[in-house]
Design an enzyme around this catalytic site. Sequence first.
Site, short mmCIF file in Angstrom:
data_model
loop_
_atom_site.label_atom_id
_atom_site.label_comp_id
_atom_site.label_asym_id
_atom_site.label_seq_id
_atom_site.Cartn_x
_atom_site.Cartn_y
_atom_site.Cartn_z
N SER A 1 23.55 -25.49 -22.79
CA SER A 1 23.00 -24.40 -23.59
C SER A 1 24.12 -23.43 -23.96
O SER A 1 25.18 -23.42 -23.34
CB SER A 1 21.93 -23.65 -22.76
OG SER A 1 21.56 -22.42 -23.36
N TYR B 1 18.58 -20.06 -15.04
CA TYR B 1 18.88 -20.92 -16.19
C TYR B 1 20.37 -20.83 -16.53
O TYR B 1 21.05 -21.85 -16.72
CB TYR B 1 18.03 -20.49 -17.38
CG TYR B 1 18.12 -21.41 -18.57
CD1 TYR B 1 17.28 -22.52 -18.68
CD2 TYR B 1 19.02 -21.16 -19.61
CE1 TYR B 1 17.36 -23.37 -19.79
CE2 TYR B 1 19.09 -21.99 -20.72
CZ TYR B 1 18.26 -23.10 -20.80
OH TYR B 1 18.33 -23.92 -21.89
#
Length: 253
Positions: free
Chosen positions: A143, A157
């Site tokens: 990401s 995350y």
Amino acid sequence: MAKNGKRVAWVTGGGSGIGEAGAEALAADGWTVVVSGRRKDALETVVAKIAKAGGAAEALALDVSSATDAQKAADHIVAKHGRIDLLVNNAGINVPKRSWKDMELEGWDRLVQVNLNGVLYCMRAVLPTMRKQQDGSIINVSSWAGRHVSKMPGPAYTTTKHAVLALTHSFNMDECVNGLRACCLMPGEVATPILKLRPVVPSDEEQAKMLQSEDLGRTIAFIASMPPRVCINELLISPTHNRGFIQTPLSRD
């Protein structure tokens, strides 16, 4: 590469979003694609769509958070197809309670188990086959949060996605001598179903400006198309209208 030219790709998290788009793009390029994920019905829908377009695909139900199941999946693919040329580690999750003030250890543990351990489990499962082939490629979907720390994705995350970047580079350091290569693909905001888990779901207008699943599908197919002598170690990609550049931390969701 097999003498008959057959190329076999395993795509985790292939039932929707980036995984689905990657599977479709790879199949369109002639890959035999095995799509795995927790929802067998979603996988079957993807397989049917690929078959309708003339591609070759099959569904394989899997929860990547189980090392045993990941190994069984890899063994099944090798037993059926004789090889694994590409692993796309796309399975990943986030949770609504993601800030320090409301995070729960259960959520943290689940993210680590899926977003980091699951990536490792699948890499480890394909490694013996790829070493034997002296050829193989892995794409780990991380990401933008794997490169840039920000508040919105949350500590769990962000930490797991940073770890995936490190894991990818460490793989290349050890396995380049065996002809293997891995790419850490780090997309910014992508309009996928995972957005529904955000504390504030972006509007349709905002999502239209984001990267779309098919953009990442084309990117995955591009990385996979490189000859064995080429290793794209990492690829950072974002929407042109990058909300991380435009909005202040107080205005972000």
